[in-house]
Write an enzyme that holds these catalytic residues in place. Structure first.
Site, PDB file in Angstrom:
ATOM      1  N   ALA A   1       0.813  -1.223   0.000  1.00 22.25           N
ATOM      2  CA  ALA A   1       0.000   0.000   0.000  1.00 22.25           C
ATOM      3  C   ALA A   1       0.843   1.268   0.000  1.00 22.25           C
ATOM      4  O   ALA A   1       0.379   2.306  -0.457  1.00 22.25           O
ATOM      5  CB  ALA A   1      -0.942  -0.007   1.185  1.00 22.25           C
ATOM      6  N   THR A   2       2.073   1.196   0.481  1.00 20.02           N
ATOM      7  CA  THR A   2       2.933   2.383   0.408  1.00 20.02           C
ATOM      8  C   THR A   2       3.103   2.769  -1.054  1.00 20.02           C
ATOM      9  O   THR A   2       2.937   3.933  -1.430  1.00 20.02           O
ATOM     10  CB  THR A   2       4.299   2.102   1.064  1.00 20.02           C
ATOM     11  OG1 THR A   2       4.068   1.836   2.453  1.00 20.02           O
ATOM     12  CG2 THR A   2       5.249   3.270   0.918  1.00 20.02           C
TER      13      THR A   2
ATOM     14  N   ASN B   1      -5.214   3.674  11.147  1.00 21.98           N
ATOM     15  CA  ASN B   1      -4.459   2.510  11.621  1.00 21.98           C
ATOM     16  C   ASN B   1      -4.045   2.605  13.083  1.00 21.98           C
ATOM     17  O   ASN B   1      -3.701   1.607  13.699  1.00 21.98           O
ATOM     18  CB  ASN B   1      -3.222   2.292  10.740  1.00 21.98           C
ATOM     19  CG  ASN B   1      -2.408   3.543  10.559  1.00 21.98           C
ATOM     20  OD1 ASN B   1      -2.903   4.560  10.077  1.00 21.98           O
ATOM     21  ND2 ASN B   1      -1.160   3.499  10.967  1.00 21.98           N
TER      22      ASN B   1
ATOM     23  N   GLN C   1      -6.850  -0.597   6.149  1.00 24.73           N
ATOM     24  CA  GLN C   1      -7.368  -1.183   7.393  1.00 24.73           C
ATOM     25  C   GLN C   1      -8.871  -1.489   7.323  1.00 24.73           C
ATOM     26  O   GLN C   1      -9.452  -1.922   8.319  1.00 24.73           O
ATOM     27  CB  GLN C   1      -7.065  -0.266   8.592  1.00 24.73           C
ATOM     28  CG  GLN C   1      -5.576  -0.022   8.839  1.00 24.73           C
ATOM     29  CD  GLN C   1      -4.822  -1.257   9.355  1.00 24.73           C
ATOM     30  OE1 GLN C   1      -5.419  -2.288   9.699  1.00 24.73           O
ATOM     31  NE2 GLN C   1      -3.498  -1.159   9.414  1.00 24.73           N
TER      32      GLN C   1
ATOM     33  N   SER D   1      -3.615  -3.583   0.760  1.00 22.80           N
ATOM     34  CA  SER D   1      -2.343  -4.250   1.049  1.00 22.80           C
ATOM     35  C   SER D   1      -2.585  -5.706   1.429  1.00 22.80           C
ATOM     36  O   SER D   1      -3.579  -6.013   2.101  1.00 22.80           O
ATOM     37  CB  SER D   1      -1.655  -3.520   2.207  1.00 22.80           C
ATOM     38  OG  SER D   1      -0.446  -4.164   2.539  1.00 22.80           O
ATOM     39  N   GLY D   2      -1.667  -6.590   1.022  1.00 25.20           N
ATOM     40  CA  GLY D   2      -1.845  -8.016   1.288  1.00 25.20           C
ATOM     41  C   GLY D   2      -1.526  -8.435   2.714  1.00 25.20           C
ATOM     42  O   GLY D   2      -2.235  -9.246   3.305  1.00 25.20           O
ATOM     43  N   HIS D   3      -0.465  -7.862   3.275  1.00 24.26           N
ATOM     44  CA  HIS D   3       0.015  -8.434   4.539  1.00 24.26           C
ATOM     45  C   HIS D   3      -0.842  -8.094   5.750  1.00 24.26           C
ATOM     46  O   HIS D   3      -0.616  -8.610   6.838  1.00 24.26           O
ATOM     47  CB  HIS D   3       1.497  -8.104   4.781  1.00 24.26           C
ATOM     48  CG  HIS D   3       1.791  -6.689   5.151  1.00 24.26           C
ATOM     49  ND1 HIS D   3       2.112  -6.322   6.433  1.00 24.26           N
ATOM     50  CD2 HIS D   3       1.845  -5.571   4.412  1.00 24.26           C
ATOM     51  CE1 HIS D   3       2.359  -5.018   6.462  1.00 24.26           C
ATOM     52  NE2 HIS D   3       2.204  -4.536   5.247  1.00 24.26           N
TER      53      HIS D   3
ATOM     54  N   THR E   1       8.410  -7.079 -14.077  1.00 24.74           N
ATOM     55  CA  THR E   1       7.848  -8.429 -14.139  1.00 24.74           C
ATOM     56  C   THR E   1       6.974  -8.666 -12.913  1.00 24.74           C
ATOM     57  O   THR E   1       7.411  -8.469 -11.778  1.00 24.74           O
ATOM     58  CB  THR E   1       8.996  -9.469 -14.178  1.00 24.74           C
ATOM     59  OG1 THR E   1       9.816  -9.151 -15.300  1.00 24.74           O
ATOM     60  CG2 THR E   1       8.460 -10.881 -14.305  1.00 24.74           C
TER      61      THR E   1
ATOM     62  N   CYS F   1       4.385   1.923  12.477  1.00 22.16           N
ATOM     63  CA  CYS F   1       4.997   2.737  11.433  1.00 22.16           C
ATOM     64  C   CYS F   1       5.607   4.009  11.983  1.00 22.16           C
ATOM     65  O   CYS F   1       6.421   4.647  11.339  1.00 22.16           O
ATOM     66  CB  CYS F   1       3.966   3.107  10.375  1.00 22.16           C
ATOM     67  SG  CYS F   1       3.138   1.672   9.725  1.00 22.16           S
TER      68      CYS F   1
HETATM   69  N1  PMP Z   1      -1.922   2.668   4.965  1.00 17.90           N
HETATM   70  C1  PMP Z   1      -2.316   2.212   6.160  1.00 17.90           C
HETATM   71  C2  PMP Z   1      -3.565   2.756   6.772  1.00 17.90           C
HETATM   72  C3  PMP Z   1      -1.552   1.248   6.821  1.00 17.90           C
HETATM   73  O1  PMP Z   1      -1.948   0.803   8.021  1.00 17.90           O
HETATM   74  C4  PMP Z   1      -0.380   0.758   6.213  1.00 17.90           C
HETATM   75  C5  PMP Z   1       0.492  -0.271   6.899  1.00 17.90           C
HETATM   76  N2  PMP Z   1       0.916   0.099   8.192  1.00 17.90           N
HETATM   77  C6  PMP Z   1      -0.013   1.267   4.954  1.00 17.90           C
HETATM   78  C7  PMP Z   1      -0.806   2.218   4.355  1.00 17.90           C
HETATM   79  C8  PMP Z   1       1.225   0.799   4.244  1.00 17.90           C
HETATM   80  O2  PMP Z   1       1.040  -0.488   3.741  1.00 17.90           O
HETATM   81  P1  PMP Z   1       2.255  -1.424   3.279  1.00 17.90           P
HETATM   82  O3  PMP Z   1       2.889  -1.929   4.534  1.00 17.90           O
HETATM   83  O4  PMP Z   1       1.608  -2.494   2.465  1.00 17.90           O
HETATM   84  O5  PMP Z   1       3.178  -0.581   2.469  1.00 17.90           O
END
Ligand code: PMP
Length: 378
Positions: free
Chosen positions: A69-70, A149, A179, A199-201, A237, A322
């Site tokens: 997501a970043t 978050n 989230q 985001s996947g994780h 790729t 973060c």
């Molecule tokens: N946006 C939000 C609201 C998040 O909580 C996070 C992850 N902490 C991110 C963006 C960034 O996602 P990623 O770790 O997949 O880069």
């Protein structure tokens, strides 16, 4: 182990792990190759686009896979402003965004954009009206997150964006849905967003995979240049194992969004009660996403408590993973600056049990006794 840091990241589910292994071992062709192995890999990508888009009610052609997501947030902000922000120089966002939006916006500010950051009001609320009122005819882009978050606060994105799109159809709208995705029943159409980051994780897929879901007809300028994959919007790729793995976790979760939400809602209700009884003060609002509870344990520094809990096998976060080491500007913005030093974030999944929460509250009580004793001894 009691893992209550799921807003930071989740353990990969069996479906996602199996899918990654399958793609790595069996379908290892380059999806751009014209031979059979390449075509098989391309098929997994198409399947994944269908799965992710279906889960949101969006178009498969609009799904662009990214490294997370970043990257999705950066691609949306820079890619939309490049195409739609030539003449209009105002960007509206909120004061509680994740750094991957907040820092990108700062960069745009240094390039001459006027930034309006909508802050929570005295009740800690960001209303749809406040977001809408910040937008004017010179606004090229609005970016607002769905669920914060750090606190779980749910922003009224649908209401804000639908009003914005009615009044200013040319203004682009972007939502950081990280989230909320697969946790709250969000539909792409109802969001009235031109682009949505996921985001996947955070949803039991591996780290390093995410997507930007783009509305049909919306043009996103690339931030990377290369071989033209993914229609040139995000060349490179494709990571078939991560993409397929992400899709498999979405597929496993999407039929149970409502069911899991209800289940986590009950656990949250239980948690709020026992945590308050253990002396914690709940920062999160009752209408926050139930998956995230922000709570302060007065007199104990959050990092001290975090490590104490860790010694009991319980994993939580202090504020947000973060913003490690930095005082949280987001908690400050929500009016929680006074308790930020003693705030922990408890983030759950549908697998969190009442017993997990009871153990957490017992450990907090124990911490209050032993840590306060240590402090007295000093
Ligand atoms: N946006 C939000 C609201 C998040 O909580 C996070 C992850 N902490 C991110 C963006 C960034 O996602 P990623 O770790 O997949 O880069």
């Amino acid at each position: 182990m009691i893992y209550l840091d799921n807003a930071a990241t989740t353990r990969v589910c069996a479906e996602a792990a199996d899918a990654a292994l399958y793609a790595m071992r069996e379908v290892f062709g380059n999806p751009s190759s014209l031979h059979g192995l390449g075509i098989e890999a391309e098929k997994l990508i198409r399947y994944s686009k269908d799965t992710v888009s279906k889960a949101l009610g969006a178009e498969p052609e609009g799904v662009v896979f990214t490294s997370g997501a970043t990257e999705s947030n950066n691609l949306a902000l820079f890619g939309l402003t490049e195409n739609y922000g030539r003449r209009k120089k105002r960007i509206v966002t909120t004061g509680v965004e994740h750094p991957s939006v907040a820092e990108a916006v700062k960069r745009l500010e240094s390039r001459g954009y006027e930034i309006v950051r909508v802050m929570p009001d005295e009740n800690g609320e960001i209303t749809a009206d406040a977001i809408f009122s910040a937008v004017d005819g010179n606004t090229c882009l609005v970016s607002a997150m769905y669920v914060n978050n750090e606190t779980g606060y749910a922003l009224p994105v649908e209401r804000a964006f639908s009003r914005i799109k009615k009044a200013y159809p040319d203004c682009m709208t972007h939502c950081d849905l990280v989230q909320g995705f697969m946790k709250l029943p969000v539909r792409f159409k109802d969001l009235c967003a031109d682009a949505v980051s996921v985001s996947g994780h955070k949803i039991f897929a591996p780290k390093g995979i995410g997507a930007l879901v783009i509305k049909k007809g919306v043009r996103i300028a690339p931030t990377l240049f290369g071989g033209g994959q993914q229609n040139g919007i995000r060349p490179g790729t494709e990571s078939v194992p991560l993409i397929y793995s992400f899709a498999k976790s979405v597929e496993a979760l999407s039929p149970t969004v409502a069911e899991r939400l209800e289940k986590v809602g009950l656990i949250r209700g239980f948690a709020v009660g026992v945590l308050a009884e253990a002396g914690a003060v709940i920062n999160s609002k009752p209408n926050a996403s139930p998956y995230i509870i922000s709570a302060a344990v007065p007199k104990i520094k959050s990092e001290t408590l975090l490590h104490f809990l860790e010694s009991r096998g319980i994993y939580v976060s202090s504020g947000s993973a973060c913003s490690r080491g930095k005082k949280s500007a987001v908690l400050e913005a929500f009016g929680l600056g006074g308790v930020a030093d003693s705030t922990i974030r408890i983030s759950m999944t549908h697998e969190t049990t009442e017993d997990d929460i009871l153990k957490l509250s017992e450990a907090i009580k124990e911490a209050e006794k032993s840590l306060v004793k240590i402090n007295r001894g000093r």
